[in-house]
Design an enzyme around this catalytic site. Structure first.
Site, PDB file in Angstrom:
ATOM      1  N   HIS A   1       0.862  -1.185   0.000  1.00 13.13           N
ATOM      2  CA  HIS A   1       0.000   0.000   0.000  1.00 13.13           C
ATOM      3  C   HIS A   1       0.900   1.238   0.000  1.00 13.13           C
ATOM      4  O   HIS A   1       2.028   1.202   0.490  1.00 13.13           O
ATOM      5  CB  HIS A   1      -0.855  -0.035   1.267  1.00 13.13           C
ATOM      6  CG  HIS A   1      -1.936   0.999   1.341  1.00 13.13           C
ATOM      7  ND1 HIS A   1      -1.701   2.321   1.640  1.00 13.13           N
ATOM      8  CD2 HIS A   1      -3.283   0.898   1.164  1.00 13.13           C
ATOM      9  CE1 HIS A   1      -2.842   2.985   1.651  1.00 13.13           C
ATOM     10  NE2 HIS A   1      -3.821   2.144   1.366  1.00 13.13           N
TER      11      HIS A   1
ATOM     12  N   ASP B   1       2.780  -4.643   8.017  1.00 18.91           N
ATOM     13  CA  ASP B   1       1.539  -3.897   7.848  1.00 18.91           C
ATOM     14  C   ASP B   1       0.397  -4.894   8.028  1.00 18.91           C
ATOM     15  O   ASP B   1       0.122  -5.702   7.146  1.00 18.91           O
ATOM     16  CB  ASP B   1       1.497  -3.255   6.457  1.00 18.91           C
ATOM     17  CG  ASP B   1       0.174  -2.535   6.188  1.00 18.91           C
ATOM     18  OD1 ASP B   1      -0.692  -2.518   7.080  1.00 18.91           O
ATOM     19  OD2 ASP B   1       0.022  -1.998   5.077  1.00 18.91           O
TER      20      ASP B   1
ATOM     21  N   GLN C   1      -4.727  -5.455   6.842  1.00 18.93           N
ATOM     22  CA  GLN C   1      -5.669  -6.455   6.330  1.00 18.93           C
ATOM     23  C   GLN C   1      -5.642  -7.732   7.168  1.00 18.93           C
ATOM     24  O   GLN C   1      -6.686  -8.316   7.447  1.00 18.93           O
ATOM     25  CB  GLN C   1      -5.335  -6.777   4.868  1.00 18.93           C
ATOM     26  CG  GLN C   1      -5.487  -5.601   3.914  1.00 18.93           C
ATOM     27  CD  GLN C   1      -6.921  -5.087   3.798  1.00 18.93           C
ATOM     28  OE1 GLN C   1      -7.871  -5.840   3.976  1.00 18.93           O
ATOM     29  NE2 GLN C   1      -7.075  -3.803   3.487  1.00 18.93           N
TER      30      GLN C   1
ATOM     31  N   LYS D   1     -11.015  -0.637   9.470  1.00 24.71           N
ATOM     32  CA  LYS D   1     -11.192  -1.884   8.714  1.00 24.71           C
ATOM     33  C   LYS D   1     -11.606  -3.030   9.645  1.00 24.71           C
ATOM     34  O   LYS D   1     -12.046  -4.080   9.195  1.00 24.71           O
ATOM     35  CB  LYS D   1      -9.898  -2.252   7.995  1.00 24.71           C
ATOM     36  CG  LYS D   1      -9.410  -1.208   6.987  1.00 24.71           C
ATOM     37  CD  LYS D   1      -8.140  -1.671   6.316  1.00 24.71           C
ATOM     38  CE  LYS D   1      -7.423  -0.531   5.604  1.00 24.71           C
ATOM     39  NZ  LYS D   1      -8.168   0.066   4.511  1.00 24.71           N
TER      40      LYS D   1
ATOM     41  N   CYS E   1      -4.724   2.272  -3.903  1.00 21.68           N
ATOM     42  CA  CYS E   1      -3.546   2.822  -3.206  1.00 21.68           C
ATOM     43  C   CYS E   1      -2.352   1.876  -3.341  1.00 21.68           C
ATOM     44  O   CYS E   1      -1.572   1.705  -2.386  1.00 21.68           O
ATOM     45  CB  CYS E   1      -3.845   3.092  -1.735  1.00 21.68           C
ATOM     46  SG  CYS E   1      -5.059   4.384  -1.458  1.00 21.68           S
TER      47      CYS E   1
END
Length: 419
Positions: A136, A213, A216, A239, A377
């Protein structure tokens, strides 16, 4: 009945009651363009359960005040609820202590915090940071800014055409100049789940810290940062069925102690004189100014909700959705599914021959189906895939196979209308 008990009733005797879960999300009950809403844009931001909405409303109507500074009752109520986020976030990713949890305003701010507090403070020209082709922009742009400022190098770990992370090619990039590995745990475009433990083992064998990261992965699967042994782990609230404006950065004590404060101001100080300022220890030295109180308490409620249902149950449900969606979408003539890694989350990016993704998204919206379209993104990944953009259906705990059927039918209708 407590909110946790209500959510626990969504999983009874291992039966995942998706209809009961859906009933907790008021936004899902509406119609869009005369059709029942099919919300498949969870990768961008998930809907919020009534438990989160009610918690934030109750705070504003009854308990709200600034935190940390007040001795009065409302301040103490707000402080207690806000600080509970640290404990609940630690529980969600099995962090060893609440002292490992830094509260940020979103994941992007957390990446910029690491860029400033670790990169700007400790790296020099020629040092290398490794990212992947799947990142991202939030895990690309801060490092490019640091590259411009002090001359670091960015190394890009590749994927294959199916979206699999290539661990040996990644390892080949590790060297004496590598100072940080900063990669996605799960791709927001392809759904690819990176072999995180193996990444950490190979990086740590060379003394290199690893940042994941988790924007998700923390949504779609159980995460155990102690088992992964990663040094930093970032995820976001919106999210994860919480509000916007709130994020979490986990860090091992030794790397948090090493990092410099990101911003200066109230709440992160120990003592201020006109001659000098001394700072609190981690995690508080990274949290300057009035924090996102309402958002933090809302995220704490979201973590309660998710915990009560259970990440194992959510992950199993979403995995079944991913398998069914793969079967339905790959059966559509002219559709290309981007990202068919061996291990992936319930995120489906696709394109149909002759159709622009924005046209696809517009037609699907007329049918009440919300998907994401464009570059997500992740423009360098679009270049790697050789596409201008894709449509993306990303699933959450409340989605159903019937909604996947509607998506497949909607794609077929878009083909009929536009081709």
């Amino acid at each position: 009945m407590s909110q946790s008990a209500i959510a626990e009733n969504r999983v009874i005797s291992n039966a995942y009651d998706v209809e009961a879960i859906r009933a907790d999300f008021p936004a899902l009950a509406q119609q869009i363009n005369g059709k029942p809403l099919v919300y498949l844009d969870n990768g961008a931001s998930a809907q919020k359960p009534r438990q989160v909405i009610d918690t934030m409303t109750r705070l504003l109507e009854h308990d709200y005040s600034n935190v940390h500074r007040g001795v009065h009752t409302l301040s103490q109520r707000s402080t207690e609820q806000y600080e509970a986020l640290r404990d609940k976030a630690a529980l969600h990713i099995n962090a060893p202590s609440r002292e490992n949890i830094v509260i940020t305003r979103n994941a992007t701010e957390a990446f910029n915090l690491v860029m400033h507090g670790f990169g700007r403070a400790h790296l020099k020209a020629g040092d290398e940071i490794i990212i992947t082709e799947m990142e991202h922009h939030a895990n690309i742009v801060p490092w490019q800014m640091l590259r411009t400022e002090i001359g670091i190098e960015l190394k890009i770990a590749p994927i294959d055409d199916q979206g699999n992370f290539l661990i040996d090619e990644f390892e080949a990039l590790l060297g004496p100049k590598t100072k940080l590995v900063s990669i996605c745990h799960a791709s927001n475009v392809l759904g690819t789940i990176v072999p995180a433990k193996e990444v950490v083992e190979r990086a740590h064998a060379r003394g290199i810290p690893v940042l994941f990261d988790g924007s998700q992965s923390a949504v779609h699967m159980p995460v155990d940062v102690q088992d992964l042994d990663c040094d930093l782990f970032i995820f976001t609230g919106h999210k994860l069925y919480g509000p916007t404006g709130i994020g979490i950065m986990y860090g091992k004590a030794e790397i948090l102690d090493k990092m410099e404060p990101f911003q200066g101001g109230g709440d992160m100080i120990e003592q201020v004189t006109f001659a000098e300022t001394t700072f609190k220890g981690a995690p508080y030295k990274f949290e300057a100014g009035t924090p996102p109180i309402i958002e933090g308490i809302g995220m704490a409620a979201a973590l309660d909700y998710v915990a009560a249902i259970g990440m194992d149950a959510i992950s199993a449900h979403e995995h079944s959705l991913m398998l069914y969606a793969t079967e339905r979408l790959t059966a559509i003539e002219g559709l290309t599914l981007y990202g068919q890694a061996e291990n992936k989350a319930a995120i489906m990016s696709f394109a149909v021959d002759g159709l622009h993704s924005h046209d696809m998204g517009t037609i699907l919206d007329r049918l009440g189906i919300a998907v994401r379209v464009g570059k997500h993104c992740a423009e360098p990944l679009m270049d790697r895939l050789g596409v201008a953009g894709t449509a993306r259906a990303s699933f959450g705990m409340y989605n159903t196979k019937a909604e996947i059927d509607l998506l497949a039918e909607g794609i077929e209708k878009a083909k009929m209308l536009l081709m």
